[in-house]
Design an enzyme around this catalytic site. Structure first.
Site, PDB file in Angstrom:
ATOM      1  N   SER A 163     -31.298  26.095  30.786  1.00  0.00           N
ATOM      2  CA  SER A 163     -31.928  27.262  30.164  1.00  0.00           C
ATOM      3  C   SER A 163     -30.850  28.229  29.707  1.00  0.00           C
ATOM      4  O   SER A 163     -29.698  28.164  30.162  1.00  0.00           O
ATOM      5  CB  SER A 163     -32.860  27.983  31.152  1.00  0.00           C
ATOM      6  OG  SER A 163     -33.907  27.147  31.575  1.00  0.00           O
ATOM      7  N   SER A 220     -35.802  22.758  28.571  1.00  0.00           N
ATOM      8  CA  SER A 220     -34.924  23.921  28.497  1.00  0.00           C
ATOM      9  C   SER A 220     -35.746  25.201  28.277  1.00  0.00           C
ATOM     10  O   SER A 220     -36.597  25.261  27.400  1.00  0.00           O
ATOM     11  CB  SER A 220     -33.925  23.745  27.356  1.00  0.00           C
ATOM     12  OG  SER A 220     -32.987  24.793  27.332  1.00  0.00           O
ATOM     13  N   ASP A 242     -35.484  28.777  26.914  1.00  0.00           N
ATOM     14  CA  ASP A 242     -34.579  29.533  26.047  1.00  0.00           C
ATOM     15  C   ASP A 242     -35.275  30.803  25.566  1.00  0.00           C
ATOM     16  O   ASP A 242     -36.179  30.747  24.723  1.00  0.00           O
ATOM     17  CB  ASP A 242     -34.149  28.664  24.870  1.00  0.00           C
ATOM     18  CG  ASP A 242     -33.677  27.282  25.318  1.00  0.00           C
ATOM     19  OD1 ASP A 242     -32.751  27.235  26.147  1.00  0.00           O
ATOM     20  OD2 ASP A 242     -34.250  26.274  24.874  1.00  0.00           O
TER      21      ASP A 242
END
Length: 345
Positions: free
Chosen positions: A231, A269, A271
């Protein structure tokens, strides 16, 4: 603390913008950053605080925006930021299982300063973002406590920002290298005035072997590339007068800086980008009709560029400032700074 510029991994392009005095988010007047780092007995984690101004944020909110690039995350407060366009607490960064403790600290701190919260006036919206540092930190210990968040807030200061494996970045990795906290800034000349945009990142993303340096080289951490499950949190601050709509547009351009590094925002992930401006704060109890100053949209390319450049360099600084470390399972995360020295031309 080693930076990308010191290692000659960064050079300003033909149209590049100049960094501020400290090349950090604290180049934006009033913005402060603090860390609390926890280490030992399998623990390698912490809290990083970003404070937009020195006043009472609940009473004098900053205009803000949230951009979710890929939503695999457990952050707090982003929904209200997106809806109302304001931020009313400091921003705390920590590990995934530290979010609740940091939220409690922000709520208790706000109530101490404003006893009417939740009774005579509205509740408060704590803003906390996270990355999973479980490759190095034993995240199941739930080591982060409210007192650690308060310590990071108390430690906040202006001037140079400590970067690398510190605060929330203590146990983070990126692109197969040790990573953590990084920061950078850009100066902007608009309407015959000087403004600044600064970025602070919590870098914990990117597959091993995908990192692309500004000169096109691809550092090899000598690790097997696995699925993208990391992340990144990007905090953008500016003193340029922007509406919350414009702030979201600027926040979106942080993604360009991440993409330049080789990120593709994989399925696993998380983000996220938070942006705010210290210009024209919003009073909690203001007049019925309010006016604000914002730049013309035809001038917004400059902050777009600043956001992309500052984000990209901030991630490189996070990688360069963090020393090599062996993870919880014995996996080695090398230092990008060591790689740069070994491969210097």
């Amino acid at each position: 603390m080693t930076t990308a510029r010191q290692l000659e991994l960064w050079s300003d392009g033909k149209n590049g913008l100049k960094p501020g005095r400290h090349n950090a988010i604290t180049d934006v007047p009033g913005v402060r950053v603090g860390h609390c780092t926890l280490s030992g007995d399998g623990v390698a984690t912490g809290v990083t605080a970003v404070i937009p101004h020195a006043g009472d944020l609940f009473r004098e909110k900053v205009r803000g925006a949230a951009e979710v690039i890929n939503g695999f995350g457990k952050s707090v407060g982003l929904v209200q930021v997106a809806e109302l366009g304001t931020i009313e607490t400091p921003i705390l960064l920590t590990n995934t299982f530290g979010v609740a403790a940091c939220s409690e600290a922000l709520i208790r701190r706000a109530i101490a300063d404003n006893p009417a919260i939740g009774r005579e006036t509205s509740t408060v919206n704590p803003v906390v973002c996270e990355c999973n540092d479980g490759q190095i930190n034993d995240i199941q210990t739930l080591s982060v406590r409210p007192k650690d968040a308060l310590a990071a807030l108390s430690a906040a200061h202006d001037g140079p920002v400590e970067q690398g494996a510190i605060g929330a970045g203590r146990g983070m990795t990126a692109f197969g290298f040790k990573a953590g906290i990084g920061s950078a800034s850009r100066c902007m000349h608009l309407a015959a005035r000087e403004f600044t945009l600064g970025a602070l990142v919590l870098a914990n993303f990117g597959r091993a072997g995908d990192l692309v340096l500004p000169d096109g080289r691809r550092p090899d951490p000598r690790q097997v590339s696995r699925a993208e499950k990391g992340s990144v949190i990007v905090v953008l601050a500016t003193d340029l007068p922007l509406s919350d709509r414009q702030l979201q547009r600027v926040a979106r351009r942080a993604g360009a800086g991440l993409a330049r590094l080789g990120a593709f925002w994989g399925h696993g992930s998380g983000d996220f980008v938070l942006s705010f401006t210290t210009a024209d704060p919003v009073a909690h109890d203001g007049p019925a009709l309010r006016s604000i100053t914002v730049i013309d949209d035809n001038l917004i390319d400059l902050p777009f560029r600043a956001a992309a450049e500052a984000t990209q360099e901030a991630v490189l600084n996070a990688l360069c400032a963090a020393p090599a470390e062996t993870g919880r399972t014995g996996k080695r995360y090398p230092s990008l700074a060591d790689w740069a020295r070994e491969n210097a031309s």
